[in-house]
Motif scaffolding. Structure first.
Motif, PDB file in Angstrom:
ATOM      1  N   VAL A 129       0.938  -1.287   0.051  1.00 43.36           N
ATOM      2  CA  VAL A 129      -0.142  -0.052   0.163  1.00 43.36           C
ATOM      3  C   VAL A 129       1.021   1.280   0.005  1.00 43.36           C
ATOM      4  O   VAL A 129       1.922   1.226   0.713  1.00 43.36           O
ATOM      5  CB  VAL A 129      -0.930   0.285   1.311  1.00 43.36           C
ATOM      6  CG1 VAL A 129      -1.783   1.348   1.089  1.00 43.36           C
ATOM      7  CG2 VAL A 129      -1.745  -1.343   1.202  1.00 43.36           C
ATOM      8  N   LEU A 130       0.660   2.141  -0.982  1.00 48.90           N
ATOM      9  CA  LEU A 130       1.116   3.411  -1.025  1.00 48.90           C
ATOM     10  C   LEU A 130       0.139   4.489  -0.729  1.00 48.90           C
ATOM     11  O   LEU A 130      -0.888   4.719  -1.402  1.00 48.90           O
ATOM     12  CB  LEU A 130       1.903   3.703  -2.425  1.00 48.90           C
ATOM     13  CG  LEU A 130       3.170   4.768  -2.400  1.00 48.90           C
ATOM     14  CD1 LEU A 130       4.126   4.311  -1.451  1.00 48.90           C
ATOM     15  CD2 LEU A 130       3.495   4.864  -3.739  1.00 48.90           C
ATOM     16  N   ARG A 131       0.322   5.308   0.332  1.00 51.18           N
ATOM     17  CA  ARG A 131      -0.463   6.197   0.545  1.00 51.18           C
ATOM     18  C   ARG A 131      -0.010   7.746   0.101  1.00 51.18           C
ATOM     19  O   ARG A 131       1.033   8.162   0.201  1.00 51.18           O
ATOM     20  CB  ARG A 131      -0.880   6.460   1.869  1.00 51.18           C
ATOM     21  CG  ARG A 131      -1.718   7.756   2.480  1.00 51.18           C
ATOM     22  CD  ARG A 131      -2.095   7.676   3.884  1.00 51.18           C
ATOM     23  NE  ARG A 131      -3.007   8.788   4.289  1.00 51.18           N
ATOM     24  CZ  ARG A 131      -3.978   8.905   5.067  1.00 51.18           C
ATOM     25  NH1 ARG A 131      -4.032   7.564   5.854  1.00 51.18           N
ATOM     26  NH2 ARG A 131      -4.597   9.794   5.470  1.00 51.18           N
ATOM     27  N   TRP A 132      -0.903   8.690  -0.829  1.00 48.76           N
ATOM     28  CA  TRP A 132      -0.506   9.934  -1.041  1.00 48.76           C
ATOM     29  C   TRP A 132      -1.180  10.893  -0.317  1.00 48.76           C
ATOM     30  O   TRP A 132      -2.475  10.864  -0.414  1.00 48.76           O
ATOM     31  CB  TRP A 132      -0.931  10.004  -2.488  1.00 48.76           C
ATOM     32  CG  TRP A 132      -0.124   9.163  -3.557  1.00 48.76           C
ATOM     33  CD1 TRP A 132      -0.301   7.641  -3.869  1.00 48.76           C
ATOM     34  CD2 TRP A 132       0.989   9.370  -4.460  1.00 48.76           C
ATOM     35  NE1 TRP A 132       0.521   7.355  -4.777  1.00 48.76           N
ATOM     36  CE2 TRP A 132       1.413   8.420  -4.902  1.00 48.76           C
ATOM     37  CE3 TRP A 132       1.835  10.914  -4.307  1.00 48.76           C
ATOM     38  CZ2 TRP A 132       2.494   8.245  -6.032  1.00 48.76           C
ATOM     39  CZ3 TRP A 132       2.863  10.540  -5.330  1.00 48.76           C
ATOM     40  CH2 TRP A 132       3.193   9.573  -6.038  1.00 48.76           C
ATOM     41  N   SER A 133      -0.626  11.767   0.437  1.00 44.00           N
ATOM     42  CA  SER A 133      -1.045  12.870   0.987  1.00 44.00           C
ATOM     43  C   SER A 133      -1.261  14.082   0.083  1.00 44.00           C
ATOM     44  O   SER A 133      -0.255  14.455  -0.500  1.00 44.00           O
ATOM     45  CB  SER A 133      -0.335  13.194   2.337  1.00 44.00           C
ATOM     46  OG  SER A 133      -0.374  12.022   3.231  1.00 44.00           O
ATOM     47  N   VAL A 134      -2.340  14.672   0.180  1.00 44.50           N
ATOM     48  CA  VAL A 134      -2.702  15.791  -0.634  1.00 44.50           C
ATOM     49  C   VAL A 134      -2.580  17.103   0.213  1.00 44.50           C
ATOM     50  O   VAL A 134      -3.298  17.293   1.213  1.00 44.50           O
ATOM     51  CB  VAL A 134      -3.934  15.849  -1.592  1.00 44.50           C
ATOM     52  CG1 VAL A 134      -4.177  16.741  -2.372  1.00 44.50           C
ATOM     53  CG2 VAL A 134      -4.017  14.305  -2.122  1.00 44.50           C
TER      54      VAL A 134
END
Length: 269
Positions: A129-134
């Motif tokens: 899992v890769l999480r992208w924070s915006v």
């Protein structure tokens, strides 16, 4: 490809310039992780990016929607950032995005310089899992590394020369006291980076620069890792650390410069 941020920048830029499909971008991102999560840092980011504030949404396709939502001028408004302690160029000072990108060592800025935009920072959330924070950016900063492919190629050639001369002068021995041959480890590092392919539309010179940067980074990674190896003396260890810092900076500068120039070339092609 050395990072998820670099992959997103070049593939999204190729897509916006009409040289790649959305599926191509998603496939490239899935090489990093089969599951991508996207979440807003705060209410301002949620509003700007049209994503929920207090939960994450699933899918790399949402990243493409974010990129398309901001006026990127067909790729010209995508900017790779590779900050490190003491080198925070292109980061908007004092922002949550700057702090997150510095902690991750990477990020993507979306939007035209001088206008509002978004910052994206990937972090590993789990094994797959890769999480992208915006993050919402009130003003997108200018890209300070803008010397074109010639400057990027010169920077990485200098790094190759300096890496060879600096590291050859530091004796490296195995933890058992015998000399270690790091060539196999370097080859493994290069192979891991090569698994993440570049868009075919990138200029051959840009691809060559990125490949050379990967080779230098592999050498530096093995030299600094200490797995099965140690510097032959305390002075050798200190010398190696001092030698590696400017070389890592050259690698980052070459990567950022090559990507910026490649996106411009694709947009004008």
């Amino acid at each position: 490809m050395s990072s998820p941020s670099l992959t997103l920048t070049v593939w999204a830029g190729s897509w916006l310039s009409g040289h790649a499909s959305p599926d191509d971008v998603i496939d490239a991102l899935h090489e990093w992780a089969p599951l991508h999560l996207v979440g807003a840092h705060d209410a301002a980011a949620a509003s700007a990016a049209d994503v929920p504030e207090h939960r994450v949404v699933d899918g790399a396709a949402r990243l493409l929607a974010l990129v398309r939502r901001i006026d990127t001028t067909a790729g010209a408004g995508l900017q790779l950032v590779l900050p490190a302690p003491g080198d925070v160029r292109a980061l908007p000072a004092g922002t949550a995005f700057a702090a997150a990108a510095l902690a991750a060592g990477e990020g993507v800025v979306v939007g035209a310089p001088g206008n509002p935009g978004l910052g994206l920072v990937p972090t590993i959330e789990g094994p797959d899992v890769l999480r992208w924070s915006v993050f919402a950016l009130s003003t997108v900063p200018e890209n300070p590394v803008d010397g074109g492919l010639g400057a990027a190629e010169f920077a990485i050639r200098e790094a190759v020369r300096d890496a060879a001369s600096a590291l050859n002068g530091i004796p490296t021995v195995g933890t058992d006291g015998r000399r270690a041959d790091p060539r196999a480890e370097i080859a493994e590092e290069v192979a891991a980076l090569a698994r993440h392919r570049c868009p075919a539309s990138l200029p051959p010179r840009a691809i060559r620069i990125l490949d050379t940067a990967d080779q230098v980074a592999a050498i530096l990674t093995v030299a600094s890792r200490g797995t099965g190896m140690r510097a032959g003396s305390a002075s050798g260890a200190a010398g190696r650390e001092v030698a590696l810092q400017p070389l890592w900076a050259a690698v980052r500068e070459a990567r950022v410069g090559a990507v910026a120039a490649a996106l411009r070339a694709e947009h004008n092609h």
